[in-house]
Design a protein around this motif. Structure first.
Motif, PDB file in Angstrom:
ATOM      1  N   PHE A  15       0.838  -1.199   0.000  1.00 18.72           N
ATOM      2  CA  PHE A  15       0.000   0.000   0.000  1.00 18.72           C
ATOM      3  C   PHE A  15       0.876   1.252   0.000  1.00 18.72           C
ATOM      4  N   THR A  18       2.614   1.726  -3.460  1.00 19.31           N
ATOM      5  CA  THR A  18       1.674   2.171  -4.484  1.00 19.31           C
ATOM      6  C   THR A  18       1.326   3.643  -4.293  1.00 19.31           C
ATOM      7  N   THR A  39      -6.028   0.630  -3.053  1.00 19.00           N
ATOM      8  CA  THR A  39      -4.663   0.441  -2.567  1.00 19.00           C
ATOM      9  C   THR A  39      -3.977   1.772  -2.325  1.00 19.00           C
ATOM     10  N   VAL A  42      -5.545   3.470   0.826  1.00 17.09           N
ATOM     11  CA  VAL A  42      -5.104   2.851   2.079  1.00 17.09           C
ATOM     12  C   VAL A  42      -3.669   3.271   2.368  1.00 17.09           C
ATOM     13  N   GLY A  43      -2.808   3.214   1.363  1.00 18.72           N
ATOM     14  CA  GLY A  43      -1.424   3.633   1.550  1.00 18.72           C
ATOM     15  C   GLY A  43      -1.313   5.084   1.971  1.00 18.72           C
ATOM     16  N   ASN A 115      -0.745  -7.495  -5.013  1.00 11.88           N
ATOM     17  CA  ASN A 115      -1.150  -6.245  -5.645  1.00 11.88           C
ATOM     18  C   ASN A 115      -0.309  -6.050  -6.898  1.00 11.88           C
TER      19      ASN A 115
END
Length: 140
Positions: A15, A18, A39, A42-43, A115
């Motif tokens: 995460f 990305t 993703t 969230v990161g 991912n």
């Protein structure tokens, strides 16, 4: 180092990479983007949580690590430096560990999370042969 910290940092890694790769250091101040994939969001939330819990020196180190990943998302040394910043922050702050654990998606024991981003990415787990590309030629 506490196993919980290592586990959280490793789970957060994809995460973080990305989000940092998508936005660079701007991810630290960027608001949630409905167009960004889950993703990236969230990161971004993880990085912003870590940012809020760090002192000025910790914020500067985190920003430098995120900038390095943003400049070259494929650089494994930059990724490792960013993970190290996350581990340091987690080691120093039990509240942050709980916040980060709540942000990460739950996975079943033994589950594998993969991912992939970008064009023509193939992802496989426990597979004999994978062929990728525009033209697949059999071996002679």
């Amino acid at each position: 180092m506490d196993a919980e910290i290592v586990q959280l940092a490793e789970a957060a890694g994809p995460f973080l990479m990305t989000a940092a790769g998508a936005y660079g250091a701007a991810v630290l101040s960027r608001t949630e983007d409905a167009a960004a994939d889950a993703t990236v969001n969230v990161g971004r939330r993880i990085l912003q949580a870590v940012w809020r819990h760090r002192d000025e020196a910790g914020q500067a180190a985190l920003e430098a690590a995120v900038t390095d990943v943003g400049n070259d998302p494929e650089d494994s040394d930059a990724a490792a430096a960013l993970r190290q910043q996350i581990k340091r922050a987690l080691r120093d702050d039990a509240e942050l560990r709980a916040e980060l654990a709540a942000l990460l998606p739950a996975t079943a024991p033994g589950a594998v999370t993969i991912n992939a981003t970008g064009d023509r990415n193939n992802v496989a787990h426990t597979i004999g042969t994978a062929v990728s590309g525009d033209i697949a030629m059999p071996r002679p």
